[in-house]
Design a protein around this motif. Structure first.
Motif, PDB file in Angstrom:
ATOM      1  N   PHE A 147       0.834  -1.204   0.000  1.00 53.05           N
ATOM      2  CA  PHE A 147       0.000   0.000   0.000  1.00 53.05           C
ATOM      3  C   PHE A 147       0.868   1.252   0.000  1.00 53.05           C
ATOM      4  O   PHE A 147       0.630   2.193  -0.768  1.00 53.05           O
ATOM      5  CB  PHE A 147      -0.934   0.009   1.212  1.00 53.05           C
ATOM      6  CG  PHE A 147      -1.926   1.138   1.178  1.00 53.05           C
ATOM      7  CD1 PHE A 147      -3.156   0.987   0.549  1.00 53.05           C
ATOM      8  CD2 PHE A 147      -1.618   2.368   1.747  1.00 53.05           C
ATOM      9  CE1 PHE A 147      -4.059   2.047   0.487  1.00 53.05           C
ATOM     10  CE2 PHE A 147      -2.511   3.431   1.695  1.00 53.05           C
ATOM     11  CZ  PHE A 147      -3.734   3.260   1.057  1.00 53.05           C
ATOM     12  N   LEU A 148       1.900   1.258   0.838  1.00 54.74           N
ATOM     13  CA  LEU A 148       2.751   2.440   0.940  1.00 54.74           C
ATOM     14  C   LEU A 148       3.616   2.653  -0.303  1.00 54.74           C
ATOM     15  O   LEU A 148       4.058   3.766  -0.578  1.00 54.74           O
ATOM     16  CB  LEU A 148       3.641   2.347   2.180  1.00 54.74           C
ATOM     17  CG  LEU A 148       2.911   2.428   3.527  1.00 54.74           C
ATOM     18  CD1 LEU A 148       3.892   2.273   4.668  1.00 54.74           C
ATOM     19  CD2 LEU A 148       2.144   3.736   3.661  1.00 54.74           C
ATOM     20  N   SER A 149       3.884   1.585  -1.051  1.00 52.07           N
ATOM     21  CA  SER A 149       4.693   1.726  -2.263  1.00 52.07           C
ATOM     22  C   SER A 149       3.851   1.918  -3.516  1.00 52.07           C
ATOM     23  O   SER A 149       4.384   2.036  -4.618  1.00 52.07           O
ATOM     24  CB  SER A 149       5.592   0.490  -2.440  1.00 52.07           C
ATOM     25  OG  SER A 149       4.819  -0.685  -2.571  1.00 52.07           O
ATOM     26  N   SER A 150       2.518   1.964  -3.355  1.00 54.03           N
ATOM     27  CA  SER A 150       1.650   2.179  -4.515  1.00 54.03           C
ATOM     28  C   SER A 150       1.785   3.605  -5.031  1.00 54.03           C
ATOM     29  O   SER A 150       2.168   4.520  -4.291  1.00 54.03           O
ATOM     30  CB  SER A 150       0.195   1.902  -4.144  1.00 54.03           C
ATOM     31  OG  SER A 150      -0.287   2.880  -3.235  1.00 54.03           O
ATOM     32  N   GLU A 151       1.497   3.782  -6.313  1.00 54.61           N
ATOM     33  CA  GLU A 151       1.604   5.118  -6.918  1.00 54.61           C
ATOM     34  C   GLU A 151       0.724   6.123  -6.181  1.00 54.61           C
ATOM     35  O   GLU A 151       1.098   7.282  -5.995  1.00 54.61           O
ATOM     36  CB  GLU A 151       1.199   5.044  -8.392  1.00 54.61           C
ATOM     37  CG  GLU A 151       2.180   4.249  -9.255  1.00 54.61           C
ATOM     38  CD  GLU A 151       1.685   4.091 -10.672  1.00 54.61           C
ATOM     39  OE1 GLU A 151       0.472   3.821 -10.852  1.00 54.61           O
ATOM     40  OE2 GLU A 151       2.499   4.225 -11.604  1.00 54.61           O
ATOM     41  N   PHE A 152      -0.447   5.665  -5.750  1.00 59.30           N
ATOM     42  CA  PHE A 152      -1.390   6.534  -5.049  1.00 59.30           C
ATOM     43  C   PHE A 152      -0.766   7.074  -3.765  1.00 59.30           C
ATOM     44  O   PHE A 152      -0.786   8.265  -3.484  1.00 59.30           O
ATOM     45  CB  PHE A 152      -2.669   5.743  -4.733  1.00 59.30           C
ATOM     46  CG  PHE A 152      -3.606   6.437  -3.789  1.00 59.30           C
ATOM     47  CD1 PHE A 152      -4.447   7.442  -4.228  1.00 59.30           C
ATOM     48  CD2 PHE A 152      -3.650   6.073  -2.450  1.00 59.30           C
ATOM     49  CE1 PHE A 152      -5.319   8.078  -3.344  1.00 59.30           C
ATOM     50  CE2 PHE A 152      -4.516   6.701  -1.563  1.00 59.30           C
ATOM     51  CZ  PHE A 152      -5.346   7.705  -2.004  1.00 59.30           C
ATOM     52  N   THR A 153      -0.169   6.171  -2.950  1.00 61.43           N
ATOM     53  CA  THR A 153       0.385   6.582  -1.669  1.00 61.43           C
ATOM     54  C   THR A 153       1.688   7.353  -1.844  1.00 61.43           C
ATOM     55  O   THR A 153       1.957   8.306  -1.110  1.00 61.43           O
ATOM     56  CB  THR A 153       0.623   5.356  -0.771  1.00 61.43           C
ATOM     57  OG1 THR A 153      -0.556   4.561  -0.752  1.00 61.43           O
ATOM     58  CG2 THR A 153       0.972   5.780   0.641  1.00 61.43           C
ATOM     59  N   VAL A 154       2.500   6.948  -2.801  1.00 58.17           N
ATOM     60  CA  VAL A 154       3.762   7.649  -3.044  1.00 58.17           C
ATOM     61  C   VAL A 154       3.487   9.110  -3.413  1.00 58.17           C
ATOM     62  O   VAL A 154       4.203  10.022  -2.986  1.00 58.17           O
ATOM     63  CB  VAL A 154       4.567   6.938  -4.144  1.00 58.17           C
ATOM     64  CG1 VAL A 154       5.701   7.818  -4.651  1.00 58.17           C
ATOM     65  CG2 VAL A 154       5.133   5.620  -3.616  1.00 58.17           C
ATOM     66  N   ALA A 155       2.442   9.336  -4.191  1.00 58.00           N
ATOM     67  CA  ALA A 155       2.072  10.710  -4.542  1.00 58.00           C
ATOM     68  C   ALA A 155       1.666  11.494  -3.298  1.00 58.00           C
ATOM     69  O   ALA A 155       1.986  12.687  -3.170  1.00 58.00           O
ATOM     70  CB  ALA A 155       0.932  10.702  -5.559  1.00 58.00           C
ATOM     71  N   THR A 156       0.972  10.823  -2.384  1.00 56.96           N
ATOM     72  CA  THR A 156       0.597  11.481  -1.128  1.00 56.96           C
ATOM     73  C   THR A 156       1.838  11.808  -0.312  1.00 56.96           C
ATOM     74  O   THR A 156       1.956  12.901   0.267  1.00 56.96           O
ATOM     75  CB  THR A 156      -0.337  10.577  -0.313  1.00 56.96           C
ATOM     76  OG1 THR A 156      -1.479  10.240  -1.102  1.00 56.96           O
ATOM     77  CG2 THR A 156      -0.797  11.286   0.957  1.00 56.96           C
ATOM     78  N   MET A 157       2.789  10.875  -0.261  1.00 60.40           N
ATOM     79  CA  MET A 157       4.041  11.133   0.457  1.00 60.40           C
ATOM     80  C   MET A 157       4.763  12.345  -0.119  1.00 60.40           C
ATOM     81  O   MET A 157       5.340  13.152   0.609  1.00 60.40           O
ATOM     82  CB  MET A 157       4.959   9.907   0.373  1.00 60.40           C
ATOM     83  CG  MET A 157       4.553   8.735   1.225  1.00 60.40           C
ATOM     84  SD  MET A 157       5.862   7.474   1.148  1.00 60.40           S
ATOM     85  CE  MET A 157       4.981   6.080   1.855  1.00 60.40           C
ATOM     86  N   ALA A 213      -4.665  -3.214  -6.914  1.00 56.89           N
ATOM     87  CA  ALA A 213      -5.020  -4.198  -5.890  1.00 56.89           C
ATOM     88  C   ALA A 213      -5.266  -3.546  -4.536  1.00 56.89           C
ATOM     89  O   ALA A 213      -6.257  -3.856  -3.857  1.00 56.89           O
ATOM     90  CB  ALA A 213      -3.914  -5.244  -5.776  1.00 56.89           C
ATOM     91  N   VAL A 214      -4.396  -2.631  -4.124  1.00 58.82           N
ATOM     92  CA  VAL A 214      -4.535  -2.063  -2.775  1.00 58.82           C
ATOM     93  C   VAL A 214      -5.628  -1.015  -2.687  1.00 58.82           C
ATOM     94  O   VAL A 214      -6.096  -0.695  -1.594  1.00 58.82           O
ATOM     95  CB  VAL A 214      -3.196  -1.466  -2.280  1.00 58.82           C
ATOM     96  CG1 VAL A 214      -2.132  -2.526  -2.222  1.00 58.82           C
ATOM     97  CG2 VAL A 214      -2.754  -0.284  -3.141  1.00 58.82           C
ATOM     98  N   THR A 215      -6.056  -0.472  -3.811  1.00 58.98           N
ATOM     99  CA  THR A 215      -7.145   0.509  -3.802  1.00 58.98           C
ATOM    100  C   THR A 215      -8.494  -0.108  -4.150  1.00 58.98           C
ATOM    101  O   THR A 215      -9.479   0.605  -4.282  1.00 58.98           O
ATOM    102  CB  THR A 215      -6.845   1.660  -4.780  1.00 58.98           C
ATOM    103  OG1 THR A 215      -6.648   1.129  -6.096  1.00 58.98           O
ATOM    104  CG2 THR A 215      -5.616   2.433  -4.347  1.00 58.98           C
TER     105      THR A 215
END
Length: 422
Positions: A106-116, A411-413
């Protein structure tokens, strides 16, 4: 709306320092593509790291490790073993009720990386205060939320992504091995053509060279100064502002060496820097003719190319103006064939270089000029074909990584239901 939970309830920062254990544990690092791995030459590096025991952190197998400076690029992963990490990493313990594999995905997903990326803060900087080093604060990371997914579904998602990622990673590793083989093949083609010629039936003689044992009998082996004029470059004084006005002369420096690193480019391109005629006249740099062959001699040692127009260089290059018995392209290919020998001749512990007496003592095989041209034409053609195959493999690796990233995000979203996957 899907329920969510803050990461502060799932992640606890571990700030344990390395202490005396540093000398017995491997030094780990985080790769954007491959997660947490042992750093190369880890034993030596760990001993060096242990010199300052107060800065390095301990991590345990299963800890989530994040490179705080590259978190917004996806540089995080699960530690595969106990180890030591640099102060720029955050070491996080995952709540035992959470599948750490799912959380890592989840933390390495594009969605979360953009949030980081939106949470990254700049610290430090220059005296002017306008250059900042981006870092992710753990407290900001802990303020993020993740979906409240059941343990069963976390495990199903992680299992699915483990399987699919393993397949993609296998494909990537196969392509990387192919690229290594192609690079080795490329170097062998260059060394064979430059050192032995294109006629496999030609009678041979001992060469006396390090990188090729024999050369054709009708060739000679000559000191490079017998067939080319050796020049170096220089940097006009920075303390003289008048030297840096009306700069129009292309000036090849270490800032331009990237053009030559992969060996695919023959002629130098545009330079980052220019110098002026006044600066040139008041320095040891010279305006060298088109067709001059450059060889980098400091920092990045052993890269070669040809000047397409009149240019000057910094002092980081040895420059060779071919005489009547030598053509520029053949000399460039000779330098590339000598790559391993040139690397072995570097001197210096921190700042390696090729000194003037060493470069002036280079000996090169010397075919007739017409044969030099045939060899250069042959190598241009053969290396172009190999480079095309390398580029295709590199493109496949990029596509595979894009596919893996898209799969993880989907998958994670919840865009795909992994429970329906076989």
């Amino acid at each position: 709306m899907t329920d969510s939970v803050r990461l502060k309830w799932l992640l606890t920062e571990s700030d344990a320092r390395a202490g005396l254990e540093a000398g017995t544990l491997p030094l780990l690092s985080v790769s954007i593509s491959w997660g947490v791995r042992r750093r190369e030459s880890s034993d030596t590096t760990t001993r060096a790291a242990a010199e300052d025991l107060s800065n390095y952190k301990l991590c345990r197998a299963g800890d989530l490790v994040i490179n705080r400076m590259r978190a917004f690029q996806g540089a995080l992963g699960i530690a595969p073993e106990d180890g030591v990490v640099s102060p720029d990493y955050a070491v996080l313990r995952v709540d035992p009720t959470v599948d750490k594999r799912w959380l890592n995905y989840f933390l390495s997903s594009e969605f979360t990386v953009a949030t980081m990326a939106s949470l990254v803060r700049g610290i430090g900087g220059t005296e002017a205060g306008n250059v900042r080093t981006p870092r992710l604060n753990v407290s900001d990371l802990q303020s993020m939320t993740v979906p409240a997914v059941s343990a069963e579904e976390q495990r199903a998602i992680a299992d699915h992504l483990d399987r699919e990622s393993a397949r993609i990673d296998t494909l990537i590793e196969e392509q990387q091995r192919l690229i290594e083989m192609l690079h080795a093949r490329r170097q062998a083609v260059i060394e064979s053509a430059v050192g032995r010629g294109l006629d496999p039936a030609a009678p041979m003689q001992s060469s006396g060279l390090f990188w090729t044992t024999e050369v054709p009998q009708h060739w000679t082996v000559a000191n490079i100064r017998k067939v080319a004029t050796m020049k170096t470059g220089h940097t006009p004084s920075r303390s003289k502002p008048e030297y840096w006005v009306d700069c129009t002369i292309p000036w090849f420096t270490l800032a331009d060496v990237w053009q030559l690193r992969d060996g695919r480019q023959t002629y130098l391109g545009e330079t980052v820097n220019l110098i002026s005629e006044v600066g040139l006249a008041n320095s040891s740099a010279e305006l060298l003719p088109a067709g001059t062959v450059v060889l980098s001699r400091t920092a990045s040692v052993g890269f070669s190319g040809i000047m397409p127009v009149e240019m000057a260089t910094s002092q980081d290059f040895w420059n060779w103006i071919p005489g009547d018995r030598l053509i520029a392209e053949y000399l460039m290919w000779t330098f590339r064939a000598m790559r391993n020998e040139i690397q072995s001749l570097m001197i210096g512990s921190t700042h390696k270089t090729i000194y003037q007496p060493t470069a002036a003592a280079f000996r090169v095989p010397l075919p007739p000029v017409a044969e030099q041209q045939r060899i250069a034409t042959y190598l241009n053609d053969q290396t172009r074909k190999i480079d095309t195959l390398i580029a295709e493999s590199e493109r496949l690796i990029d596509l595979s990584r894009e596919r893996r990233a898209a799969l993880i995000t989907a998958a994670v979203t919840g865009q795909i239901d992994v429970r329906e996957m076989v």
